[in-house]
Design a protein around this motif. Structure first.
Motif, mmCIF file in Angstrom:
data_model
loop_
_atom_site.group_PDB
_atom_site.id
_atom_site.type_symbol
_atom_site.label_atom_id
_atom_site.label_comp_id
_atom_site.label_asym_id
_atom_site.label_seq_id
_atom_site.Cartn_x
_atom_site.Cartn_y
_atom_site.Cartn_z
ATOM 1 N N SER A 69 0.795 -1.224 0.037
ATOM 2 C CA SER A 69 -0.146 -0.079 0.070
ATOM 3 C C SER A 69 0.982 1.402 -0.053
ATOM 4 N N PRO A 70 0.375 2.074 -0.679
ATOM 5 C CA PRO A 70 1.357 3.619 -1.015
ATOM 6 C C PRO A 70 1.706 4.297 0.532
ATOM 7 N N ALA A 71 1.017 3.949 1.432
ATOM 8 C CA ALA A 71 1.100 4.610 2.781
ATOM 9 C C ALA A 71 2.107 3.875 3.762
ATOM 10 N N THR A 72 2.833 2.680 3.057
ATOM 11 C CA THR A 72 3.476 2.122 3.770
ATOM 12 C C THR A 72 5.042 2.888 3.839
ATOM 13 N N THR A 73 5.703 3.033 5.005
ATOM 14 C CA THR A 73 6.980 3.646 5.140
ATOM 15 C C THR A 73 7.992 2.930 5.679
ATOM 16 N N CYS A 74 9.099 3.134 5.990
ATOM 17 C CA CYS A 74 9.996 2.250 6.794
ATOM 18 C C CYS A 74 9.744 1.872 7.940
ATOM 19 N N GLU A 75 8.764 2.752 8.747
ATOM 20 C CA GLU A 75 8.603 2.537 10.084
ATOM 21 C C GLU A 75 7.626 1.669 10.102
ATOM 22 N N THR A 97 13.781 -4.870 6.095
ATOM 23 C CA THR A 97 12.459 -4.281 5.643
ATOM 24 C C THR A 97 12.701 -3.700 4.456
ATOM 25 N N VAL A 98 11.755 -3.790 3.455
ATOM 26 C CA VAL A 98 12.078 -3.328 2.109
ATOM 27 C C VAL A 98 10.918 -2.423 1.892
ATOM 28 N N LEU A 103 15.913 -0.642 0.429
ATOM 29 C CA LEU A 103 16.028 -1.500 1.769
ATOM 30 C C LEU A 103 16.227 -0.612 2.955
ATOM 31 N N CYS A 104 15.308 -0.687 3.900
ATOM 32 C CA CYS A 104 15.179 0.283 5.192
ATOM 33 C C CYS A 104 16.487 -0.157 6.143
ATOM 34 N N GLN A 159 19.279 -13.395 -1.627
ATOM 35 C CA GLN A 159 17.832 -14.351 -2.098
ATOM 36 C C GLN A 159 16.579 -13.427 -1.454
ATOM 37 N N LEU A 160 16.670 -13.095 -0.381
ATOM 38 C CA LEU A 160 15.673 -12.263 0.151
ATOM 39 C C LEU A 160 15.181 -11.146 -0.921
ATOM 40 N N LEU A 161 16.030 -10.462 -1.239
ATOM 41 C CA LEU A 161 15.748 -9.489 -2.175
ATOM 42 C C LEU A 161 15.174 -9.801 -3.525
#
Lengths: 164, 478
Positions: A69-75, A97-98, A103-104, A159-161
């Motif tokens: 969702s566009p509202a997603t931030t690193c936090e 956290t991506v 990559l955050c 592999q995660l990325l």
């Protein structure tokens, strides 16, 4: 008596030197006057506490899908976990956290703890790898003295990325 | 070479009391023989069983911790396993060497101090080599695991790991002790320098123990292993305290003193020791004590000397040759000087012959224990005494020997001549020995003298048909 002193001197020198060197240089004994041993101990216990609880976070080998969702931030983004990579000295697994392919933050959730030496190496290497990965991503510098763990870390993160 | 043979029937000093020593300064009360030492309680099989048990448990713990699969796994795991195995073996070796040199009574009465010290030497050599292998392999494995160079890994361990500096210091001490015991170096330094260096081994074991418990992967994760090794260390400490400290306390309590010093032959003298507590001691002829006169400049030197006459309440006699830089001083000790006696040690006693006939061979001052054994012989043992000396003047206690031989239906053969002469013509050839020793195959031999004489006699006796198990040596208390 001079004879006695001359003949006992080499032994006294050897024994005395050993005691003095150990007293001054050994981390176990030098810990009293210098605070340098304390952080190491804390780090080591951190590792063991974390590793005790690692089973719950590492049971899913596959990364979970992120809510895009566009509202997603690193936090607010949820961390995803990479696969467990087995190295020469034990398994390594990274969670990250991506957001929007950026990559955050990354941190290891599993690291080698099979013996005391591995625990000791992990204790100082893993926090460094976490810090490096959060900034540099898979191209992290790595930690000398922890070659295998560094490779496993890169591999799991890569592999995660790739799976996103 | 001249060969003097004294047959029993040619000596007239006879009687059962011939050869009995009258110690100057002895008390007036009746002189009686001291009791003989008790037989050893430990059997050879007991000792073997304990050794096998300790080794088996140690190896078993290592196997349980996956040592074997790591060993055959190849790569740095193998190096690490070698490091662990050599470390465990070195620790066992060091504890074994300490127990041997503590000379506990249960082992000494069985094997004799010379055998214990010979075994100690092998344990010591193995320990030093294993310590070096362990240090190199463990560092190499650490380097391989962490991707560092060998030197880097060494520095890393020293800087970050508890008790690693201590372990390195321990290694340095062990290697120094090993080097100082290498014959070439040992001959160049004085006995006491070597001995005092050897004492630092206790410190080395102590310093080495720490990293075993904090770093050894065999210990940190296994309570059983930790208790096992702590138990071994405590047991060793108990043996050392009981044997060494106990011995020192006993010798201090004995309150013995020099009652007289006498001249016996060229360069040979006797030290007579007496004291009220003598009657409680158990000593046999052929045994020796570690003698420490409490006089200025002598108290810190310990000398092993054989009792040279049957030990009685009238006193102990030690016959001493003036060699080395300190022995002449010993013969200048004033009567009345306190003396610490540690012992008796040795299993070189007439019991070894189990009543069989005997042949006693002495070289030079090696006559001391031989003379004392001769006194313990029964006439049925028909003792043949062969003494080698440079010249007749060098033979101490000649009259005593002749009297003892006479009263025991024996024979005294004195070989005189310089050492080189004997080297050229071997008086101990099998034929020569067989000619002077009737029934040589059934006899027991007691030999005490320089190594060259010892090996020549052993060779001759064996070729003449004497079983090796019948040949007894004393290498220590000369």
């Amino acid at each position: 008596m001079g004879n006695f002193a001359r003949r006992a001197a080499p032994a006294l020198a050897l024994g005395g030197l050993a005691v003095v060197i150990v007293g001054v240089l050994d981390p176990a004994l030098a810990a009293n006057d210098a605070g340098n041993a304390a952080p190491a101990t804390t780090a080591a216990s951190d590792v063991s506490t974390a590793s005790a609880g690692q089973a719950s976070t590492s049971d899913s080998g596959q990364p979970q899908g992120t809510d895009a969702s566009p509202a997603t931030t690193c936090e607010t983004a949820e961390a995803v976990t990479g696969p467990v990579v087995t190295t020469r000295w034990g398994p390594v697994q990274v969670a990250a956290t991506v957001v929007d392919g950026q990559l955050c933050e990354a941190h290891a959730v599993v690291w080698p703890t099979e013996d005391r030496q591995s625990m000791q190496i992990s204790a100082y290497a893993v926090p460094q790898l976490d810090a490096q990965a959060s900034v540099q991503g898979v191209l992290l510098d790595g930690v000398s003295g922890a070659t295998y763990t560094t490779e496993g870390y890169r591999d799991s993160l890569q592999q995660l990325l790739d799976s996103l | 070479m001249s060969m003097t043979r004294v047959h029993a029937d040619q000596v007239f000093t006879g009687g059962a009391r011939a050869g009995q020593v009258r110690t100057p300064g002895a008390t007036r009360s009746a002189v009686v023989r001291l009791a003989r030492p008790k037989q050893a309680r430990a059997k050879g099989s007991d000792v073997l069983a304990v050794c096998i048990f300790v080794t088996a448990v140690t190896i078993g713990l290592w196997l349980q911790h996956g040592g074997f699969s790591a060993l055959i796994g190849g790569g740095s795991g193998t190096v690490r396993a070698i490091g662990q195995l050599s470390g465990l073996a070195a620790a066992l070796g060091a504890l074994g060497a300490i127990i041997l040199t503590a000379r506990p009574v249960f082992l000494e009465r069985r094997y004799g101090l010379d055998q214990l010290l010979a075994a100690h030497r092998w344990f010591g050599i193995s320990t030093v080599l294993l310590v070096v292998v362990h240090a190199v392999a463990a560092t190499a494995a650490w380097a391989a695991m962490s991707g560092m160079t060998f030197v880097g890994a060494l520095g890393d361990m020293l800087a970050n790991e508890s008790w690693m500096v201590a372990a390195l210091a321990s290694t340095v001490i062990f290697v120094t002790i090993g080097l100082s015991s290498w014959r070439r170096i040992k001959n160049a330094i004085s006995y006491e320098t070597w001995y005092f260096l050897h004492l630092t081994a206790y410190l080395a074991v102590l310093l080495g123990f720490g990293h075993q418990l904090t770093l050894g992967s065999d210990f940190t994760r296994d309570r059983v292993a930790m208790w096992w090794w702590t138990g071994l260390a405590v047991a060793t400490l108990a043996v050392v305290m009981w044997s060494r400290v106990g011995v020192v306390a006993t010798s201090l309590r004995r309150r013995l003193y020099v009652s007289a010093v006498s001249r016996e032959a060229q360069g040979v003298g006797s030290l007579h020791i007496n004291g009220p507590s003598l009657r409680r001691m158990r000593v046999a002829g052929g045994q020796f004590f570690i003698v420490r006169p409490l006089a200025k400049g002598l108290w810190w030197q310990a000398h092993p000397f054989s009792v040279s006459a049957a030990p009685t309440t009238g006193g102990l006699r030690f016959t001493i040759k003036e060699l080395g830089d300190d022995t002449p001083n010993l013969l200048k000790v004033k009567p009345g000087t306190r003396v610490l006696l540690e012992g008796p040690y040795g299993v070189f006693t007439v019991e070894k012959a189990a009543g069989s006939r005997v042949v006693l061979v002495a070289g030079g001052v090696g006559i001391a224990p031989i003379r004392a054994i001769l006194e313990d012989c029964h006439p049925s043992q028909r003792p043949i005494v062969i003494v080698r000396v440079r010249n007749e003047r060098d033979l101490p206690h000649r009259t005593e020997l002749e009297g003892l031989v006479k009263s025991r239906d024996g024979e005294l053969i004195v070989l005189t001549g310089p050492r080189e002469w004997f080297a050229a013509r071997d008086p101990f050839s099998p034929d020569g020995l067989a000619a002077i020793i009737p029934g040589i195959e059934g006899r027991h031999a007691f030999i005490c003298g320089p190594a060259s004489l010892e090996s020549a006699v052993i060779k001759g006796l064996r070729k003449a048909g004497m079983p090796t198990s019948n040949i007894h040596l004393e290498r220590f208390g000369v």
